[in-house]
Write a protein that holds these residues in place. Structure first.
Motif, mmCIF file in Angstrom:
data_model
loop_
_atom_site.group_PDB
_atom_site.id
_atom_site.type_symbol
_atom_site.label_atom_id
_atom_site.label_comp_id
_atom_site.label_asym_id
_atom_site.label_seq_id
_atom_site.Cartn_x
_atom_site.Cartn_y
_atom_site.Cartn_z
ATOM 1 N N GLU B 15 -23.914 -43.741 -48.442
ATOM 2 C CA GLU B 15 -23.305 -44.151 -46.921
ATOM 3 C C GLU B 15 -24.376 -44.187 -45.894
ATOM 4 O OE1 GLU B 15 -18.965 -44.327 -47.695
ATOM 5 O OE2 GLU B 15 -20.045 -44.453 -45.799
ATOM 6 N N LEU B 16 -25.341 -43.292 -46.155
ATOM 7 C CA LEU B 16 -26.640 -43.251 -45.114
ATOM 8 C C LEU B 16 -27.363 -44.588 -45.240
ATOM 9 C CD1 LEU B 16 -28.446 -39.743 -45.308
ATOM 10 C CD2 LEU B 16 -26.839 -40.549 -43.615
ATOM 11 N N GLU B 18 -26.235 -47.323 -46.417
ATOM 12 C CA GLU B 18 -25.587 -48.382 -45.540
ATOM 13 C C GLU B 18 -25.617 -48.585 -44.048
ATOM 14 O OE1 GLU B 18 -23.585 -50.873 -46.607
ATOM 15 O OE2 GLU B 18 -23.812 -50.411 -48.653
ATOM 16 N N LEU B 19 -26.242 -47.655 -43.292
ATOM 17 C CA LEU B 19 -26.394 -47.585 -42.265
ATOM 18 C C LEU B 19 -27.800 -48.002 -41.603
ATOM 19 C CD1 LEU B 19 -25.058 -43.980 -41.128
ATOM 20 C CD2 LEU B 19 -23.758 -46.327 -40.562
ATOM 21 N N GLN B 20 -28.821 -48.298 -42.447
ATOM 22 C CA GLN B 20 -30.162 -48.750 -42.453
ATOM 23 C C GLN B 20 -30.039 -50.407 -42.176
ATOM 24 O OE1 GLN B 20 -33.201 -46.592 -44.122
ATOM 25 N NE2 GLN B 20 -33.770 -47.937 -45.181
#
Lengths: 134, 136
Positions: B15-16, B18-20
């Motif tokens: 999930e992290l 995906e935020l990049q």
């Protein structure tokens, strides 16, 4: 998932992240940024109250429960007493049922279990009528 | 997420990732840095509390609650499991269990740190086109 993330910048929503944990602050700030939601971050309930006393207002408040100085339950109660009508979503790690009940009764509109993800945040926004799935 | 990280990190880490994006191409590494800075502080606090021999289980549980929270947010599954065990021993008032489990917490934390340092080093070598997940 990256291709399905909506951009809500046109809606000009604003949010306040209230959390004492730096990792969560960073993540929730970025999650909101990704959705195009302008947001501020504070470290505890007292700071959340203070920022409202200074005249700021937000469409959505993401409120952690366990925080030093003033916790999420106290802060939510205080904000409602002040007449703040923003939507407040409690964001907690798994808590006992009576704690959740107390948190909801303090004035929450919704709650989600941490850690927040894009889909959980969209669920909050959808439930609080900020976002309609297309 | 590489095979070397499997078992150490769960889907929350993805999930992290995906935020990049292009705007924050080092987001995951920045969050990891925050995590290790915060967790080092908590480990130190718990170490000091245990060395004093004062088993204030409430205080220890509070520290570990924070540690577990951060670990969960970054997807550090093994660290999170050990944190949970420690908290159980706190609830039982079991000092020996706390001491033993805390060694495991530190061990898993140190292992994760090494693995992530290696992971980010490889990611930097791969370059921004490989690490940035979103393009405008």
């Amino acid at each position: 998932m990256a291709d399905e993330v909506p951009n809500l910048a046109e809606s000009k929503l604003t949010a306040l992240v209230v959390d004492d944990n730096y990792v969560n602050q960073s993540m929730h700030h970025k999650l909101l940024d990704r959705l195009g939601i302008e947001n501020d971050v504070v470290c505890n309930g007292q700071e959340a109250v203070d920022v409202h006393c200074s005249g700021r207002n937000y469409d959505l408040i993401l409120m952690d429960m366990d925080m030093p100085v003033m916790n999420g339950i106290q802060a939510t109660k205080r904000l409602r007493e002040m007449g703040i009508e923003s939507k407040i979503a409690g964001v907690t790690t798994r808590a006992k049922e009576e704690e959740m009940q107390e948190f909801m009764e303090a004035g929450l509109n919704d709650f989600q279990e941490k850690p927040l993800t894009i889909s959980k945040l969209l669920s909050i926004l959808h439930k609080l009528d900020f976002y309609v799935h297309t | 997420m590489g095979k070397c990280m499997q078992g150490y990190l769960d889907e929350q880490f993805m999930e992290l990732e995906e935020l990049q994006d292009d705007v924050n191409p080092n987001f995951v590494e920045e969050v990891a840095t925050l995590y290790f800075k915060d967790s080092a502080r908590l480990i130190n606090s718990i170490d000091q509390a245990l060395e004093r021999g004062s088993f204030d289980f409430n205080r220890l549980d509070n520290y570990m609650h924070q540690f577990k929270g951060s670990s969960t947010s970054i997807g550090a599954s093994k660290v999170k499991t050990e944190c949970t065990m420690f908290r159980e021993y706190c609830r039982m008032g079991n000092a020996e269990g706390c001491l033993r489990t805390f060694q495991q917490v530190k061990k898993e934390h140190a292992t994760l740190r090494k693995k992530l340092e290696h992971y980010f080093q490889l990611a930097r070598q791969a370059g921004p086109k490989e690490t940035a997940r979103r393009s405008k």
